[in-house]
Design a protein around this motif. Structure first.
Motif, PDB file in Angstrom:
ATOM      1  N   GLU A 275      -8.663   4.491   0.192  1.00 33.35           N
ATOM      2  CA  GLU A 275      -9.107   4.892   1.524  1.00 33.35           C
ATOM      3  C   GLU A 275      -8.684   6.346   1.707  1.00 33.35           C
ATOM      4  OE1 GLU A 275      -7.558   4.090   6.058  1.00 33.35           O
ATOM      5  OE2 GLU A 275      -7.402   2.424   4.632  1.00 33.35           O
TER       6      GLU A 275
ATOM      7  N   LYS B  69      -9.644   0.548  -5.513  1.00 32.05           N
ATOM      8  CA  LYS B  69     -10.185   0.921  -4.197  1.00 32.05           C
ATOM      9  C   LYS B  69      -9.202   1.828  -3.466  1.00 32.05           C
ATOM     10  CE  LYS B  69     -12.932  -3.269  -3.423  1.00 32.05           C
ATOM     11  NZ  LYS B  69     -13.108  -4.468  -2.552  1.00 32.05           N
TER      12      LYS B  69
ATOM     13  N   LYS C 243     -17.452   6.966  -6.235  1.00 30.58           N
ATOM     14  CA  LYS C 243     -17.936   6.081  -5.169  1.00 30.58           C
ATOM     15  C   LYS C 243     -18.790   5.020  -5.827  1.00 30.58           C
ATOM     16  CE  LYS C 243     -18.649   6.944  -0.390  1.00 30.58           C
ATOM     17  NZ  LYS C 243     -19.181   7.791   0.674  1.00 30.58           N
TER      18      LYS C 243
ATOM     19  N   LYS D 202       0.854  -1.196   0.000  1.00 30.00           N
ATOM     20  CA  LYS D 202       0.000   0.000   0.000  1.00 30.00           C
ATOM     21  C   LYS D 202       0.880   1.231   0.000  1.00 30.00           C
ATOM     22  CE  LYS D 202      -4.682  -0.357   1.787  1.00 30.00           C
ATOM     23  NZ  LYS D 202      -5.590   0.068   2.866  1.00 30.00           N
TER      24      LYS D 202
ATOM     25  N   MET E 177      -4.822   9.831  -0.031  1.00 30.67           N
ATOM     26  CA  MET E 177      -5.454   8.504  -0.038  1.00 30.67           C
ATOM     27  C   MET E 177      -4.416   7.404   0.098  1.00 30.67           C
ATOM     28  SD  MET E 177      -6.325   8.458  -4.132  1.00 30.67           S
ATOM     29  CE  MET E 177      -6.969  10.130  -4.066  1.00 30.67           C
TER      30      MET E 177
ATOM     31  N   GLN F  15     -18.105   2.386  -1.739  1.00 31.92           N
ATOM     32  CA  GLN F  15     -16.648   2.262  -1.656  1.00 31.92           C
ATOM     33  C   GLN F  15     -15.994   3.352  -2.489  1.00 31.92           C
ATOM     34  OE1 GLN F  15     -14.148  -0.004  -0.190  1.00 31.92           O
ATOM     35  NE2 GLN F  15     -12.894   1.630  -1.071  1.00 31.92           N
TER      36      GLN F  15
END
Length: 295
Positions: free
Chosen positions: A141, A139, A111, A26, A76, A115
């Motif tokens: 976050e 995806k 979105k 990540k 993100m 998600q």
């Protein structure tokens, strides 16, 4: 919160992500109005290596629009592998063997099923003239501003020397041969253009040396005018690093034009990988490799 941009320079974006994808699963990307920041700062990285990079928006994107309540900044966390796959699809579709020719690649915040995703829309035309649209959703976050504020680059002392490295692909060929023989690599440099890399174990000692490398003057050097006498230009400064960490840094050969190594003796090594010419660089990938303290 809104974000949308056309990727004009897909190959360079792909190579930038390719050079950091093997560091950690990540990564963190921070978009501002003028720059894209790439951060790999996990404590679990091989040898503690970190990346803090800054790429100019206009070197990769056009039609760039960003809007958020956090001063028009969006940060993100996302899978570097998934991002690389989306960019690979966008860049491979420009090749001769592709079934269609890419005309535009748009990335935008969206979105889907509650998600948050970074959506990559690839539009093109097949050989028979039919329009094609392919979408990759990665995806993400979105990080809270309070968590973003906790991100901080490693603190390092003033480097003892700066030196221009040989082409990273050539350096990698040498280091790959040393890797089976040792886990630790010694990197030495002085202020008169000498660079050495070596391994030293009970059974083997191997050293490679370059002469007449360039010692660039960095901005900090020019700014820090103190009364200390200049160091002996022939004095070698040393840092011991994980050879695996160094090889992971050398993955950046895919994007590198010029790389400057800064040695903070017995503390760390800082490596600036320039994207494009230094005078007009589209950005710089900054790698921090902590020293291994011997004994």
């Amino acid at each position: 919160m809104r974000f949308r941009a056309s990727i004009d320079n897909v190959p360079t974006f792909f190579r930038i992500i390719q050079s950091i994808e093997k560091l950690q699963k990540k990564c963190i990307i921070k978009f501002t109005e003028t720059n894209m920041h790439l951060i790999c700062n996990s404590d679990t990285n091989e040898g503690g290596i970190q990346v803090w990079s800054q790429v100019k928006v206009d070197s990769l994107f056009s039609g760039y629009r960003i809007q958020s309540n956090a001063g028009n900044e969006i940060t993100m966390a996302l899978s570097s592998e998934a991002l690389l796959a989306a960019l690979r699809s966008a860049s491979s579709s420009t090749g001769a063997s592709s079934s269609y020719a890419t005309e535009e690649v748009v990335m935008k915040l969206a979105k889907k099923n509650d998600q948050a995703v970074m959506s990559f829309e690839i539009t093109g035309t097949t050989r028979v003239g039919r329009r094609v649209k392919v979408t990759h959703d990665v995806k993400i976050e979105v990080m809270k501003p309070s968590d973003v504020d906790k991100l901080s680059e490693p603190m390092c002392p003033e480097p003892d020397t700066h030196i221009l490295l040989p082409p990273l692909q050539k350096l990698r060929t040498i280091v790959d041969r040393l890797r089976p023989m040792s886990d630790i690599l010694a990197v030495r440099a002085n202020n008169s253009g000498c660079l050495q890399i070596s391994i030293h174990t009970e059974s083997v000692k191997v050293e490679t040396e370059w002469r007449d490398c360039t010692n660039p003057t960095m901005a900090k050097d020019a700014a820090s005018q103190n009364d200390d006498p200049p160091p002996d230009p022939e004095e070698l400064f040393t840092v011991l690093v994980s050879i695996r960490s160094f090889i992971k840094f050398l993955n950046s050969h895919v994007v590198s034009t010029t790389t400057i190594a800064c040695i903070c003796q017995n503390h760390c090594m800082i490596l600036y990988v320039y994207i494009g010419d230094v005078a007009d660089a589209g950005g710089v990938l900054t790698f921090y490799i902590p020293a291994i303290l011997d004994g």
